[in-house]
Write a protein that holds these residues in place. Structure first.
Motif, PDB file in Angstrom:
ATOM      1  N   THR A  62      68.414 128.711  61.112  1.00 32.06           N
ATOM      2  CA  THR A  62      68.753 128.745  59.686  1.00 32.06           C
ATOM      3  C   THR A  62      69.195 130.124  59.216  1.00 32.06           C
ATOM      4  O   THR A  62      70.000 130.226  58.295  1.00 32.06           O
ATOM      5  CB  THR A  62      67.563 128.282  58.829  1.00 32.06           C
TER       6      THR A  62
ATOM      7  N   TYR B  92      68.246 134.774  59.262  1.00 25.73           N
ATOM      8  CA  TYR B  92      67.465 135.936  59.720  1.00 25.73           C
ATOM      9  C   TYR B  92      66.708 136.526  58.529  1.00 25.73           C
ATOM     10  O   TYR B  92      67.248 136.645  57.424  1.00 25.73           O
ATOM     11  CB  TYR B  92      68.395 137.006  60.296  1.00 25.73           C
ATOM     12  N   ILE B  93      65.456 136.847  58.759  1.00 27.46           N
ATOM     13  CA  ILE B  93      64.662 137.563  57.754  1.00 27.46           C
ATOM     14  C   ILE B  93      64.321 138.932  58.310  1.00 27.46           C
ATOM     15  O   ILE B  93      63.796 139.042  59.431  1.00 27.46           O
ATOM     16  CB  ILE B  93      63.382 136.786  57.400  1.00 27.46           C
TER      17      ILE B  93
ATOM     18  N   ASP C   7      68.219 137.645  48.613  1.00 32.87           N
ATOM     19  CA  ASP C   7      68.906 136.513  49.240  1.00 32.87           C
ATOM     20  C   ASP C   7      70.299 136.460  48.620  1.00 32.87           C
ATOM     21  O   ASP C   7      70.559 135.692  47.694  1.00 32.87           O
ATOM     22  CB  ASP C   7      68.133 135.225  48.982  1.00 32.87           C
TER      23      ASP C   7
ATOM     24  N   MET D 206      57.841 132.321  55.701  1.00 30.46           N
ATOM     25  CA  MET D 206      57.889 133.543  56.507  1.00 30.46           C
ATOM     26  C   MET D 206      57.856 134.777  55.619  1.00 30.46           C
ATOM     27  O   MET D 206      57.164 135.761  55.903  1.00 30.46           O
ATOM     28  CB  MET D 206      59.148 133.556  57.364  1.00 30.46           C
TER      29      MET D 206
ATOM     30  N   MET E  71      66.873 128.521  50.379  1.00 29.60           N
ATOM     31  CA  MET E  71      66.097 128.823  51.574  1.00 29.60           C
ATOM     32  C   MET E  71      65.198 127.633  51.910  1.00 29.60           C
ATOM     33  O   MET E  71      64.529 127.097  51.024  1.00 29.60           O
ATOM     34  CB  MET E  71      65.200 130.055  51.346  1.00 29.60           C
TER      35      MET E  71
ATOM     36  N   TYR F 251      67.051 137.937  53.334  1.00 30.93           N
ATOM     37  CA  TYR F 251      67.417 136.693  54.009  1.00 30.93           C
ATOM     38  C   TYR F 251      68.923 136.700  54.188  1.00 30.93           C
ATOM     39  O   TYR F 251      69.676 136.719  53.213  1.00 30.93           O
ATOM     40  CB  TYR F 251      66.980 135.497  53.162  1.00 30.93           C
TER      41      TYR F 251
ATOM     42  N   LYS G  50      60.204 126.645  55.364  1.00 28.24           N
ATOM     43  CA  LYS G  50      59.625 127.459  56.442  1.00 28.24           C
ATOM     44  C   LYS G  50      60.083 128.916  56.336  1.00 28.24           C
ATOM     45  O   LYS G  50      59.322 129.838  56.651  1.00 28.24           O
ATOM     46  CB  LYS G  50      59.986 126.903  57.820  1.00 28.24           C
ATOM     47  N   ASP G  51      61.309 129.141  55.866  1.00 34.24           N
ATOM     48  CA  ASP G  51      61.826 130.500  55.725  1.00 34.24           C
ATOM     49  C   ASP G  51      61.149 131.218  54.554  1.00 34.24           C
ATOM     50  O   ASP G  51      60.833 132.408  54.637  1.00 34.24           O
ATOM     51  CB  ASP G  51      63.336 130.470  55.530  1.00 34.24           C
TER      52      ASP G  51
ATOM     53  N   GLU H 109      63.627 126.277  63.830  1.00 35.75           N
ATOM     54  CA  GLU H 109      62.686 125.178  63.614  1.00 35.75           C
ATOM     55  C   GLU H 109      63.259 123.932  64.287  1.00 35.75           C
ATOM     56  O   GLU H 109      64.458 123.653  64.166  1.00 35.75           O
ATOM     57  CB  GLU H 109      62.503 124.936  62.118  1.00 35.75           C
TER      58      GLU H 109
ATOM     59  N   GLU I 271      64.517 135.974  63.801  1.00 36.07           N
ATOM     60  CA  GLU I 271      65.423 134.832  63.739  1.00 36.07           C
ATOM     61  C   GLU I 271      64.594 133.602  63.409  1.00 36.07           C
ATOM     62  O   GLU I 271      63.514 133.398  63.956  1.00 36.07           O
ATOM     63  CB  GLU I 271      66.146 134.615  65.071  1.00 36.07           C
ATOM     64  N   LEU I 272      65.106 132.746  62.526  1.00 34.64           N
ATOM     65  CA  LEU I 272      64.349 131.607  62.027  1.00 34.64           C
ATOM     66  C   LEU I 272      64.826 130.323  62.699  1.00 34.64           C
ATOM     67  O   LEU I 272      65.966 129.890  62.504  1.00 34.64           O
ATOM     68  CB  LEU I 272      64.499 131.515  60.512  1.00 34.64           C
TER      69      LEU I 272
END
Length: 241
Positions: A233, A235-236, A162, A83, A76, A186, A79-80, A214, A211-212
Motif C-alpha cells: 500500500t 511507505y511510512i 499524507d 502503524m 490510508m 505516508y 493497518k497503515d 498486508e 514498507e506496508l
C-alpha cells in the motif's frame, strides 16, 4: 443512546447501511425502515422493516468511516493508520498536527486517541468534506484548517503528513515538534520516500522507513491461500526529534 442526526450502521439480511437517525425513511429490498425510530435506541438493539426484517443497530467505530464515509480520494488503510499510531506512541496526552486531511479517515482515528488534532487541507472542497465527516463522527477535539501546512505554528507531539512532500515540509515539521516528538509521513512512491529520508537524515535523531504489506487469506472449498489482491500500500517513515 443514539441522538437525533447521529450516524448509525444498520446490519442484517446480508446488507449494511450507513444512515443518520432523523425523520426520514430508508427504502431497501428488505422493506422500509423509519430512521426516526433509531433515536433513543442503543448499539445492539434491533430495528425492523415494515416487512418485519430485522437489522442490528450499531454505533459506528473509526473503521466504519473508512468503509462508508464520503471520500475525496483514497484514504490510508486502517493497518497503515495503525502503524502510525503504534510507532509514534500516540496517546490521550498528545496534540497532533496533520496535513493532507483528505476524507479525514486517519483524522477520525487520531481524534479518538489524541487530546487534540489540528488538520490542514489545502483544497477547500476537500476541507468541506472532511469537516462534515468529522462532525458525523462526533469529534469535538479536531480542528480542520483550509490552508497550507507551511503556515502552521506552535508545538506538537506528533506531526503526520499524507501529501506531496517536499524538503521544506520536513524542515518545517521539525520546527513544530517538541523534543522527543515524532514526524510520520505516508508516501506512495519510493522517490517521494527518499525525499523525506534525505531531508530528515542528520536533522532527526532517528529515521526509520517501513514498507506496508498486508495479505488477506482466502478460504474456499478448494483450499486456503493468500488473496490475489495487491498487498503493498505504501511507505511510512518515522522520524524522532
Amino acid at each position: 443512546m443514539i441522538s437525533e442526526n447521529e450516524r448509525v450502521l444498520l446490519s442484517g439480511e446480508k446488507r449494511e447501511f450507513f444512515v443518520r437517525a432523523h425523520d426520514k425513511e430508508l427504502s431497501t429490498d428488505k422493506g422500509i425502515i423509519k430512521l426516526s425510530e433509531l433515536i433513543g435506541m442503543n448499539s445492539g438493539d434491533i430495528i425492523y422493516t415494515h416487512l418485519n426484517k430485522p437489522f442490528k443497530v450499531i454505533v459506528p467505530r473509526p473503521v466504519d468511516y473508512y468503509s462508508y464515509a464520503k471520500r475525496t480520494g483514497a484514504p490510508m488503510p486502517p493497518k497503515d493508520i495503525g502503524m502510525v499510531i503504534a510507532y509514534t506512541g500516540m496517546n490521550k496526552k498528545d496534540v497532533v498536527l496533520e496535513a493532507g486531511t483528505g476524507s479525514a479517515v486517519a483524522t477520525i482515528y487520531f481524534g479518538n486517541i489524541a487530546e487534540k488534532v489540528v488538520s490542514y487541507e489545502k483544497r477547500e472542497e476537500f476541507s468541506a468534506v472532511c469537516k462534515k465527516n468529522i462532525e458525523d463522527a462526533g469529534l469535538l477535539n479536531v480542528e480542520v484548517i483550509a490552508g497550507d501546512i507551511l503556515q502552521a505554528e506552535g508545538l506538537y507531539d506528533i506531526v503526520h503528513l499524507d501529501m506531496q512532500i517536499e524538503k521544506e515540509h520536513v524542515l518545517h515539521a521539525h520546527s513544530l515538534l517538541k523534543s522527543g516528538g515524532y514526524l510520520s509521513t505516508y508516501t506512495p512512491f519510493l522517490e517521494q520516500t527518499f525525499c523525506v529520508m534525505d531531508a530528515a537524515e542528520g536533522l532527526f535523531s532517528e529515521v526509520v522507513c517501513h514498507e506496508l504489506i498486508e495479505r488477506e487469506i482466502s478460504r474456499t472449498e478448494r483450499g486456503t491461500r493468500p488473496s490475489t489482491r495487491v498487498c503493498h500500500t505504501g511507505y511510512i517513515t518515522i522520524c524522532r526529534k
